[in-house]
Design a protein around this motif. Structure first.
Motif, PDB file in Angstrom:
ATOM      1  N   GLY A 108     103.274  37.522  38.506  1.00 12.93           N
ATOM      2  CA  GLY A 108     103.325  38.388  39.777  1.00 12.93           C
ATOM      3  C   GLY A 108     104.162  37.784  40.835  1.00 12.93           C
ATOM      4  N   LEU A 109     105.081  36.784  40.576  1.00 13.10           N
ATOM      5  CA  LEU A 109     105.925  36.196  41.638  1.00 13.10           C
ATOM      6  C   LEU A 109     107.245  36.677  41.598  1.00 13.10           C
ATOM      7  N   SER A 110     107.678  37.283  42.379  1.00  8.74           N
ATOM      8  CA  SER A 110     109.137  37.545  42.672  1.00  8.74           C
ATOM      9  C   SER A 110     109.871  36.437  42.534  1.00  8.74           C
ATOM     10  N   GLN A 111     111.255  36.228  42.408  1.00  8.87           N
ATOM     11  CA  GLN A 111     111.995  35.018  42.523  1.00  8.87           C
ATOM     12  C   GLN A 111     111.889  34.428  43.872  1.00  8.87           C
ATOM     13  N   GLU A 112     111.874  34.967  44.978  1.00  2.00           N
ATOM     14  CA  GLU A 112     111.674  34.589  46.530  1.00  2.00           C
ATOM     15  C   GLU A 112     110.152  33.793  46.396  1.00  2.00           C
ATOM     16  N   LYS A 113     109.279  34.679  45.962  1.00  2.00           N
ATOM     17  CA  LYS A 113     107.772  34.052  46.109  1.00  2.00           C
ATOM     18  C   LYS A 113     107.809  32.677  45.167  1.00  2.00           C
ATOM     19  N   LEU A 114     108.494  32.988  43.895  1.00  2.00           N
ATOM     20  CA  LEU A 114     108.334  31.487  43.218  1.00  2.00           C
ATOM     21  C   LEU A 114     109.048  30.678  43.898  1.00  2.00           C
ATOM     22  N   LYS A 115     110.151  30.646  44.282  1.00  2.32           N
ATOM     23  CA  LYS A 115     110.937  29.784  45.004  1.00  2.32           C
ATOM     24  C   LYS A 115     109.939  29.009  46.170  1.00  2.32           C
ATOM     25  N   ASN A 116     109.195  30.041  46.927  1.00  3.85           N
ATOM     26  CA  ASN A 116     108.462  29.574  48.050  1.00  3.85           C
ATOM     27  C   ASN A 116     107.358  28.730  47.541  1.00  3.85           C
ATOM     28  N   GLN A 117     106.772  29.190  46.463  1.00  2.00           N
ATOM     29  CA  GLN A 117     105.507  28.326  45.765  1.00  2.00           C
ATOM     30  C   GLN A 117     106.021  27.113  45.270  1.00  2.00           C
ATOM     31  N   LEU A 118     107.101  27.000  44.512  1.00  4.58           N
ATOM     32  CA  LEU A 118     107.638  25.483  43.910  1.00  4.58           C
ATOM     33  C   LEU A 118     107.883  24.749  45.289  1.00  4.58           C
ATOM     34  N   ASN A 119     108.579  25.251  45.984  1.00  2.00           N
ATOM     35  CA  ASN A 119     108.891  24.336  47.398  1.00  2.00           C
ATOM     36  C   ASN A 119     107.505  24.031  48.025  1.00  2.00           C
ATOM     37  N   HIS A 120     106.846  24.584  48.168  1.00  2.00           N
ATOM     38  CA  HIS A 120     105.338  23.976  48.847  1.00  2.00           C
ATOM     39  C   HIS A 120     104.645  23.460  48.032  1.00  2.00           C
ATOM     40  N   HIS A 121     104.567  23.245  46.706  1.00  2.82           N
ATOM     41  CA  HIS A 121     103.496  22.255  45.933  1.00  2.82           C
ATOM     42  C   HIS A 121     104.514  21.392  45.295  1.00  2.82           C
ATOM     43  N   LEU A 122     105.958  21.471  45.154  1.00  3.66           N
ATOM     44  CA  LEU A 122     106.376  20.468  44.441  1.00  3.66           C
ATOM     45  C   LEU A 122     107.677  19.915  45.022  1.00  3.66           C
ATOM     46  N   GLY A 123     107.661  20.470  46.365  1.00  2.00           N
ATOM     47  CA  GLY A 123     108.744  20.053  47.348  1.00  2.00           C
ATOM     48  C   GLY A 123     110.422  20.282  46.865  1.00  2.00           C
ATOM     49  N   SER A 124     110.535  21.491  46.058  1.00  2.63           N
ATOM     50  CA  SER A 124     111.832  21.778  45.524  1.00  2.63           C
ATOM     51  C   SER A 124     111.764  23.373  45.080  1.00  2.63           C
ATOM     52  N   SER A 125     112.818  24.132  45.638  1.00  3.06           N
ATOM     53  CA  SER A 125     112.566  25.433  45.004  1.00  3.06           C
ATOM     54  C   SER A 125     113.505  25.811  43.678  1.00  3.06           C
ATOM     55  N   GLY A 126     114.285  24.671  43.542  1.00  6.45           N
ATOM     56  CA  GLY A 126     115.082  24.648  42.186  1.00  6.45           C
ATOM     57  C   GLY A 126     114.473  24.627  40.820  1.00  6.45           C
ATOM     58  N   TRP A 127     113.974  25.962  40.391  1.00  2.00           N
ATOM     59  CA  TRP A 127     113.398  25.927  39.315  1.00  2.00           C
ATOM     60  C   TRP A 127     113.857  25.224  37.927  1.00  2.00           C
ATOM     61  N   ARG A 128     115.398  25.520  37.950  1.00  4.97           N
ATOM     62  CA  ARG A 128     115.987  25.012  36.736  1.00  4.97           C
ATOM     63  C   ARG A 128     115.931  23.449  36.546  1.00  4.97           C
ATOM     64  N   THR A 129     116.146  22.635  38.076  1.00  7.20           N
ATOM     65  CA  THR A 129     115.808  21.303  37.958  1.00  7.20           C
ATOM     66  C   THR A 129     114.700  20.787  37.609  1.00  7.20           C
ATOM     67  N   LEU A 130     113.753  21.716  38.237  1.00  2.00           N
ATOM     68  CA  LEU A 130     112.151  21.209  37.950  1.00  2.00           C
ATOM     69  C   LEU A 130     111.832  21.281  36.434  1.00  2.00           C
ATOM     70  N   ALA A 131     112.362  22.398  35.881  1.00  2.95           N
ATOM     71  CA  ALA A 131     112.178  22.480  34.453  1.00  2.95           C
ATOM     72  C   ALA A 131     112.888  21.668  33.492  1.00  2.95           C
ATOM     73  N   LYS A 132     113.904  21.255  34.056  1.00  3.65           N
ATOM     74  CA  LYS A 132     114.568  19.922  33.230  1.00  3.65           C
ATOM     75  C   LYS A 132     113.765  18.662  33.392  1.00  3.65           C
ATOM     76  N   THR A 133     113.463  18.384  34.680  1.00  5.48           N
ATOM     77  CA  THR A 133     113.049  16.972  34.976  1.00  5.48           C
ATOM     78  C   THR A 133     111.307  16.831  35.139  1.00  5.48           C
ATOM     79  N   ARG A 134     110.850  18.079  35.433  1.00  5.93           N
ATOM     80  CA  ARG A 134     109.507  17.901  35.877  1.00  5.93           C
ATOM     81  C   ARG A 134     108.636  18.892  35.460  1.00  5.93           C
ATOM     82  N   SER A 135     108.969  19.384  34.004  1.00  6.39           N
ATOM     83  CA  SER A 135     108.395  20.650  33.226  1.00  6.39           C
ATOM     84  C   SER A 135     106.858  20.661  33.486  1.00  6.39           C
ATOM     85  N   ALA A 136     106.401  19.507  32.999  1.00  9.05           N
ATOM     86  CA  ALA A 136     104.896  19.570  33.053  1.00  9.05           C
ATOM     87  C   ALA A 136     104.051  20.044  34.449  1.00  9.05           C
TER      88      ALA A 136
END
Length: 281
Positions: free
Chosen positions: A70-98
């Motif tokens: 239920g997360l739009s792209q904007e909500k997804l970016k906000n959540q990733l930035n909040h919890h992982l310090g980055s909103s770039g899901w491609r880079t996170l998936a490549k380097t920190r997928s777990a």
């Protein structure tokens, strides 16, 4: 200035305001999302481990996981930035997928929801529910802002102080500025509060900064001007947040709080109210 945290400390104290709602239906998707959905459906067993492998192999398809919970792209970016310090899901998936999958599972139950939804048969009613989701999201966004307003109003009411809400207060040379709460009244403002809570980004954050700048500009020397600001949307608008922080650090406003520091807000409002005679010694 003593007692004022650093900007980074304030930034780290921002929290998530809106409640998450588990989705139960999907909506028509673009070709890439359909391909991603088919790929998820083909995984033998859904687990954190299998989704981590899937994410690292298909980094551009992470929004499909976001939509699964239920997360739009904007909500997804906000959540990733909040919890992982980055909103770039491609880079996170490549380097920190777990880590990415761990966040989505701990916060939004992605493993269970993908497993349940990938094999479910949807009917017309489910489609209508999915299409209504944007209205629900808008309502939740408004509720997140009101959460901050409600919290400060509860404190002021508990202190038994007179107040007005969502108005304009009169400041220097009869000029006015917007505020979300004023003590004791619009025309005789002694304490004016801005309450700005946003989990998403957009023009409302710009408007919030403008309003607080206006409050600082029209204040008189005897008026106590404070802001309560929270929500992870500010983490993607740090320049705007810093403009408000700079008003605080330079003494142009008297306080800046998050929901996590409402105890300090209460103490400071009570102290200012005593100084101005609204609370008897």
């Amino acid at each position: 200035m003593p007692g004022i945290p650093s900007f980074d400390e304030y930034l780290n104290s921002l929290g998530h305001l809106t409640a998450h709602v588990d989705p139960t239906a999907s909506s028509p998707e673009a070709d890439e999302l359909k391909t991603a959905a088919a790929s998820l459906a083909g995984i033998a067993e859904i687990s954190r481990e299998s989704l981590s492998v899937w994410a690292s192999e298909h980094p551009s398809w992470i929004p499909a996981l976001g939509l699964s919970v239920g997360l739009s792209q904007e909500k997804l970016k906000n959540q990733l930035n909040h919890h992982l310090g980055s909103s770039g899901w491609r880079t996170l998936a490549k380097t920190r997928s777990a880590e990415l999958i761990e966040v989505l599972d701990e916060q939004f139950d992605v493993v269970r929801l993908v497993e349940v939804q990938r094999s479910k048969t949807y009917d017309f009613g489910d489609l209508l529910v999915a299409r209504a989701g944007t209205r629900q999201t808008a309502a939740r966004a408004g509720a997140s802002g009101r959460k901050v307003e409600d919290e400060i109003e509860d404190i002021v009411r508990d202190l038994n102080l007179p107040y007005d809400v969502r108005t304009r207060f009169v400041g220097r040379t009869g000029r006015t500025a917007p505020c979300d709460l004023v003590i004791p009244s619009t025309s005789e403002a002694s304490i004016a509060v801005a309450a700005k809570g946003f989990d998403s980004t957009g023009s409302k954050l710009t408007d919030a900064v403008r309003e607080i700048l206006e409050m600082a500009e029209v204040r008189t020397p005897r008026q106590f001007i404070i802001a309560v600001i929270d929500g992870i949307g500010w983490k993607l608008r740090q320049a705007d947040l810093r403009r408000i922080y700079d008003l605080w650090s330079s003494g142009e406003i008297d306080g800046m709080y998050t929901l996590a520091s409402l105890d300090s807000f209460r103490k400071d409002v009570e102290s200012a109210a005593r100084l101005r005679g609204f609370i008897a010694e």
